[in-house]
Design an enzyme around this catalytic site. Structure first.
Site, PDB file in Angstrom:
ATOM      1  N   HIS A 221     -26.854  69.873 -64.980  1.00 16.03           N
ATOM      2  CA  HIS A 221     -26.738  69.243 -66.301  1.00 16.03           C
ATOM      3  C   HIS A 221     -27.287  67.812 -66.210  1.00 16.03           C
ATOM      4  O   HIS A 221     -27.149  67.151 -65.157  1.00 16.03           O
ATOM      5  CB  HIS A 221     -25.290  69.231 -66.779  1.00 16.03           C
TER       6      HIS A 221
ATOM      7  N   GLU B 273     -32.593  70.682 -72.646  1.00 17.69           N
ATOM      8  CA  GLU B 273     -31.895  69.635 -73.406  1.00 17.69           C
ATOM      9  C   GLU B 273     -32.586  68.299 -73.175  1.00 17.69           C
ATOM     10  O   GLU B 273     -32.461  67.717 -72.098  1.00 17.69           O
ATOM     11  CB  GLU B 273     -30.464  69.489 -72.895  1.00 17.69           C
TER      12      GLU B 273
END
Ligand code: G3P
Length: 232
Positions: A97, A145
């Site tokens: 992430h 993202e």
């Protein structure tokens, strides 16, 4: 219950938000469970390591870790192994992430460690190019993202649709199996519909859900939009 990899997919990342810690994580997970049952959409929650056991024991939906360390069980103080998150009830983990970045070697080792234990890997990337590189490591899911949109409420599917379409194009050249998601700023049913219209099979989101005044209403509208758009 939907199979672990049924599409479309909504992954809710609770991060370390106060509202999604401890009993807060359980209540938000219970809402997600209710929407998953009502809408028949594959909804998963990604919780802090300290909440995996509590949440997995409270709801019948997939619970993911937010990170693992690719270490074998043994003398690794302060690390979190794939074995440990599985023992706590997780069915997989986010990997890399943007708020927990790894080296490419560590990404490969984490995905391999998860696979060895039949755990789901959700690889997080930031650009179409890193998505193509990551797709070669055969994660189960891949969520692109753009970090600059995370937490802004400005959705990638509206503000940077080219990132989404280019990611789908480049990833599909390398890997036809991986489930492609997008995230960052996803805040409405329309953002979800747009993400799927751009070629993804779902979304990864955090703040819009965790901070929503009516998390049930928001997630129910997102799940319906995902289902309706995916069918088209
Ligand atoms: O993991 C998803 C997250 O990074 C996106 O954050 O708050 O923009 O939905 P948010």
């Amino acid at each position: 219950m939907q199979p672990l990899k049924s599409r479309p997919v909504i992954v809710l990342n609770f991060k370390t938000y106060r509202e999604a810690t401890g009993e807060g994580a359980v209540s938000l997970a219970r809402i997600a469970e209710r929407v998953r049952q009502e809408q028949g959409v594959n909804i998963m929650v990604s919780v802090q390591h300290t909440d995996i056991y509590r949440v997995a024991g409270s709801v019948n939906i997939p619970v993911l870790a937010q990170h693992i360390d690719a270490r074998e069980p043994g003398s690794w103080t302060g690390h979190v192994t794939a074995e440990a998150v599985k023992a706590s009830g997780a069915v997989g983990s986010l990997v890399n992430h943007s708020e927990r970045r790894l080296t490419l070697a560590d990404i490969g080792a984490c995905i391999a460690a998860l696979k060895r234990l039949d755990l789901l890997s959700v690889l997080c990337t930031d650009t179409p190019e890193t998505s193509a590189a990551g797709a070669a490591l055969a994660p189960d899911m891949l969520a692109v993202e753009p970090p600059e949109l995370i937490g802004t409420g400005i959705s990638v599917s509206k503000a940077k649709p080219e990132v989404v379409t280019k990611t789908v194009e480049l990833v599909r050249r390398v890997n036809n199996e991986v489930i492609i998601l997008c995230g960052a700023g996803i805040s409405s049913a329309d953002d979800v519909a747009r993400a799927i219209e751009l070629g993804t099979e779902g979304v990864l989101l955090a703040s819009a859900y965790v901070k929503a005044k009516d998390p049930y209403g928001l997630l129910a509208s997102m799940a319906k939009a995902a289902k309706d758009s995916f069918r088209r």
